[in-house]
Write an enzyme that holds these catalytic residues in place. Structure first.
Site, PDB file in Angstrom:
ATOM      1  N   ASP A  52      -2.831  -7.541  -1.671  1.00 36.41           N
ATOM      2  CA  ASP A  52      -3.542  -6.642  -0.764  1.00 36.41           C
ATOM      3  C   ASP A  52      -5.022  -7.029  -0.640  1.00 36.41           C
ATOM      4  O   ASP A  52      -5.719  -6.525   0.232  1.00 36.41           O
ATOM      5  CB  ASP A  52      -3.395  -5.200  -1.265  1.00 36.41           C
ATOM      6  CG  ASP A  52      -3.759  -4.188  -0.198  1.00 36.41           C
ATOM      7  OD1 ASP A  52      -3.894  -4.594   0.981  1.00 36.41           O
ATOM      8  OD2 ASP A  52      -3.903  -3.000  -0.551  1.00 36.41           O
TER       9      ASP A  52
ATOM     10  N   ARG B 140     -10.234 -11.519   1.766  1.00 37.05           N
ATOM     11  CA  ARG B 140     -11.112 -12.531   1.162  1.00 37.05           C
ATOM     12  C   ARG B 140     -10.456 -13.901   1.154  1.00 37.05           C
ATOM     13  O   ARG B 140     -11.137 -14.914   1.188  1.00 37.05           O
ATOM     14  CB  ARG B 140     -11.526 -12.082  -0.250  1.00 37.05           C
ATOM     15  CG  ARG B 140     -10.375 -11.874  -1.185  1.00 37.05           C
ATOM     16  CD  ARG B 140     -10.771 -11.068  -2.418  1.00 37.05           C
ATOM     17  NE  ARG B 140     -10.910  -9.637  -2.121  1.00 37.05           N
ATOM     18  CZ  ARG B 140     -11.248  -8.716  -3.019  1.00 37.05           C
ATOM     19  NH1 ARG B 140     -11.492  -9.063  -4.273  1.00 37.05           N
ATOM     20  NH2 ARG B 140     -11.348  -7.452  -2.671  1.00 37.05           N
TER      21      ARG B 140
ATOM     22  N   LYS C 115       0.840  -1.193   0.000  1.00 36.37           N
ATOM     23  CA  LYS C 115       0.000   0.000   0.000  1.00 36.37           C
ATOM     24  C   LYS C 115       0.877   1.246   0.000  1.00 36.37           C
ATOM     25  O   LYS C 115       2.010   1.197   0.485  1.00 36.37           O
ATOM     26  CB  LYS C 115      -0.843   0.037   1.279  1.00 36.37           C
ATOM     27  CG  LYS C 115      -1.989  -0.944   1.339  1.00 36.37           C
ATOM     28  CD  LYS C 115      -2.784  -0.763   2.626  1.00 36.37           C
ATOM     29  CE  LYS C 115      -3.890  -1.785   2.740  1.00 36.37           C
ATOM     30  NZ  LYS C 115      -4.936  -1.633   1.712  1.00 36.37           N
TER      31      LYS C 115
HETATM   32  N1  BES Z   1      -8.129  -3.831   4.586  1.00 37.48           N
HETATM   33  C1  BES Z   1      -8.243  -3.397   3.234  1.00 37.48           C
HETATM   34  C2  BES Z   1      -9.552  -2.652   2.960  1.00 37.48           C
HETATM   35  C3  BES Z   1      -9.692  -1.296   3.575  1.00 37.48           C
HETATM   36  C4  BES Z   1      -9.234  -0.174   2.885  1.00 37.48           C
HETATM   37  C5  BES Z   1     -10.335  -1.116   4.773  1.00 37.48           C
HETATM   38  C6  BES Z   1      -9.418   1.083   3.432  1.00 37.48           C
HETATM   39  C7  BES Z   1     -10.518   0.135   5.320  1.00 37.48           C
HETATM   40  C8  BES Z   1     -10.043   1.241   4.649  1.00 37.48           C
HETATM   41  C9  BES Z   1      -8.214  -4.592   2.300  1.00 37.48           C
HETATM   42  O1  BES Z   1      -7.431  -5.654   2.703  1.00 37.48           O
HETATM   43  C10 BES Z   1      -7.658  -4.104   1.002  1.00 37.48           C
HETATM   44  O2  BES Z   1      -6.517  -3.765   0.975  1.00 37.48           O
HETATM   45  N2  BES Z   1      -8.474  -4.088  -0.041  1.00 37.48           N
HETATM   46  C11 BES Z   1      -8.078  -3.633  -1.307  1.00 37.48           C
HETATM   47  C12 BES Z   1      -8.552  -4.627  -2.329  1.00 37.48           C
HETATM   48  C13 BES Z   1      -8.068  -4.310  -3.712  1.00 37.48           C
HETATM   49  C14 BES Z   1      -6.612  -4.640  -3.813  1.00 37.48           C
HETATM   50  C15 BES Z   1      -8.880  -5.120  -4.675  1.00 37.48           C
HETATM   51  C16 BES Z   1      -8.749  -2.285  -1.548  1.00 37.48           C
HETATM   52  O3  BES Z   1      -9.916  -2.159  -1.234  1.00 37.48           O
HETATM   53  O4  BES Z   1      -8.071  -1.372  -2.002  1.00 37.48           O
HETATM   54 ZN    ZN Z   2      -7.100  -5.820   4.744  1.00 41.66          ZN
HETATM   55 MN    MN Z   3      -5.412  -5.451   2.046  1.00 43.43          MN
END
Ligand code: BES
Ligand code: ZN
Ligand code: MN
Length: 497
Positions: A344, A348, A274
């Site tokens: 990331d 899931r 990230k």
């Molecule tokens: N934990 C994050 C989702 C998240 C993002 C929660 C911001 C709260 C605030 C999750 O694991 C993640 O990183 N999701 C990605 C998925 C993407 C790579 C398809 C996302 O939502 O950016």
């Molecule tokens: Zn996450």
């Molecule tokens: Mn993530």
């Protein structure tokens, strides 16, 4: 925690303030039972103050009686426009003001109800909010600031509310309050403090000698049961993954429920790292796990006529030489193969394993809670969790209970078409698709791992699990979202004949 006490007799020492919530076109003291025969005197003072009850009105006067130092009137506008959501927000404002004014002993009189909720339920909501209002996460402060903390809220009884009834409600509020605090405290702890191991051990201690049987699965047990998704996400960190299994079974269970909570103690994204900005927020990525633990705690205390299993997969998602890589293919607990296109999208992967594993317990209903996608936060902000369900009745039930409890949810579509977004060239499915439709795609990924004939609901709590700055009067940090909703759901499932 602010202690809630019922206000039946005049206090020995004057309370710092009486907070009176007033509505437009309504006698301010109507429906209240103020002890000490003060009703008339206070009524007069309030009238002289010119209280009209319009929304946003805040008027303060010195109290004409020795029971209080002052009286503060908070207007809500027309009673018929007043919703349970506004009630909640207003009570947070009341407590905030009390704290700011350094009032430690206050009385709260709430002779108003919300138009969109039954009186009794609204009363319950209000009391929980009052108990919770002074929550703060000060575990890491050398000198916690106690100066703005209300010690006790004296709740003014309503006409027709007898002592036992009010005390019962106060007891309930204290209990819900402590469960939400439990979830918030877990949710707020940073990655270096709350690792998968520490989280698992603390939960194990918490449930030792309780009617809930607790098992911590480490690397060996995860391997044995084929939970390779959980292992794979955790393999980049020196903190080894865990899964906590919490099992409870009544003698004659009326239904079997599985609760699953995403427990990423820190989510750096892994090799699909990230950006640095706001990455620290990812210390809250185990809020789903925290809600499930709190709900299981309620189960341990109440012993409802249910079978309940709580599954909490715990990992830290970091990049390293041993980390999961884009392109890797995993064989999950139910045999499905997953091509990892983005490390990331780890939540899931964890959930999929835990959901497939939950099939062993033959649940009728399965609910998972996860801070799963930024897309859900983009779509719904901090007001609502995203809800996906394979069962209309369960979805409607959660929508209704969400409204009652304040853990509000909004249903989003689970169409077979979204499955196509996750087609993989090399495996049964990819863990991400493109940008468009990424939110329903995440749910359709999970749907593949729901054991057969299970009524399932997925709550994406990414937007509601924490707030970065005070929002709707909530303190910054974890909100404890989902605790009230799960409690209400369990209660209804237990009541069902
Ligand atoms: N934990 C994050 C989702 C998240 C993002 C929660 C911001 C709260 C605030 C999750 O694991 C993640 O990183 N999701 C990605 C998925 C993407 C790579 C398809 C996302 O939502 O950016
Ligand atoms: Zn996450
Ligand atoms: Mn993530």
């Amino acid at each position: 925690m602010a202690d809630l006490v019922s206000f039946w007799s005049a206090p020995k020492e004057p309370l710092d303030c009486l907070y009176l919530v007033t509505a437009e076109g309504k006698q301010p003291l109507e429906g209240l039972v103020l002890p000490g025969g003060n009703q008339k005197t206070i009524g007069r003072a309030v009238t002289e103050l010119g209280v009209r009850g319009v929304e946003g009105e805040v008027l303060v006067t010195a109290s004409p009686t020795p029971d209080f130092r002052r009286i503060a009137c908070f207007g809500i506008g027309k009673g018929e426009d007043f919703t349970v959501h506004s009630l909640r927000k207003m009570l947070r404002r009341v407590l905030e003001q009390a704290g700011r004014n350094r009032e430690y002993q206050i009385a709260v009189a709430l002779p108003v109800s919300a138009h969109d909720l039954a009186q009794h339920d609204a009363r319950t909501v209000a009391l929980v909010e009052l108990a919770l209002a002074d929550y703060r996460f000060d575990r890491f402060r050398s000198r916690p600031d106690e100066s703005t903390k209300v010690d006790a809220v004296h709740v003014v009884p309503l006409k027709g509310e007898d002592k036992e009834e009010l005390d019962e409600k106060l007891k309930h509020a204290h209990r819900v309050d402590s469960l939400i605090r439990l979830a918030r405290d877990f949710g707020n702890r940073p990655g270096n403090d709350l690792t998968p191991e520490v989280f698992a051990n603390e939960v194990a201690t918490m449930f030792a000698r309780s009617p809930v049987r607790v098992t911590v699965m480490g690397r060996k047990e995860l391997e044995k049961d084929g939970l390779r998704g959980i292992l794979a996400v955790g393999q980049g960190s020196v903190q080894e993954p865990r899964m906590v299994r919490l099992e409870y079974r009544a003698k004659k269970p009326r239904a079997a429920i599985a609760l699953i909570g995403k427990g990423v103690t820190f989510d750096a994204g892994g090799i699909s790292l990230k950006p640095a900005a706001d990455m620290a927020e990812m210390k809250h990525d185990m809020a789903g796990a925290a809600a499930v633990v709190a709900a299981m705690r309620a189960v341990a205390e109440d012993e409802p006529p249910l079978k309940v299993v709580g599954l909490v997969p715990l990992v830290e998602n970091l990049p390293s030489g041993s980390a999961l890589k884009p392109g890797d293919i995993l064989k999950m607990a139910n045999g499905t193969t997953v091509e990892v296109d983005n490390t990331d999208a780890e939540g899931r992967i964890l959930l999929a394993d835990a959901m497939a594993y939950a099939g062993r317990f033959h649940p009728d209903v399965m609910v998972d809670l996860a801070t799963l996608t930024a897309a859900c936060k983009v779509a719904l902000g901090s007001e609502l969790a995203g809800l996906f369900a394979n069962d209309d009745e369960l979805a409607r039930q959660l929508e209704r209970l969400g409204h009652h409890t304040g853990d509000r949810v909004w249903r989003l579509p689970l169409l077979p078409e979204y499955r196509d977004l996750l087609r993989s060239e090399w495996a049964d499915v990819k863990n991400i698709g493109g940008r468009w439709g990424s939110l329903p795609a995440s749910a359709s990924f999970l749907a593949r791992f729901v054991p057969e004939k299970v009524r399932w609901a997925h709550l994406d709590i990414a937007g509601v699990a924490d707030v970065s700055k005070s929002h709707n009067g909530l303190p910054p940090g974890a909100t404890g979202f989902g605790v009230r909703l799960l409690l209400a759901l369990l209660e209804e499932l237990a009541a069902k004949a």
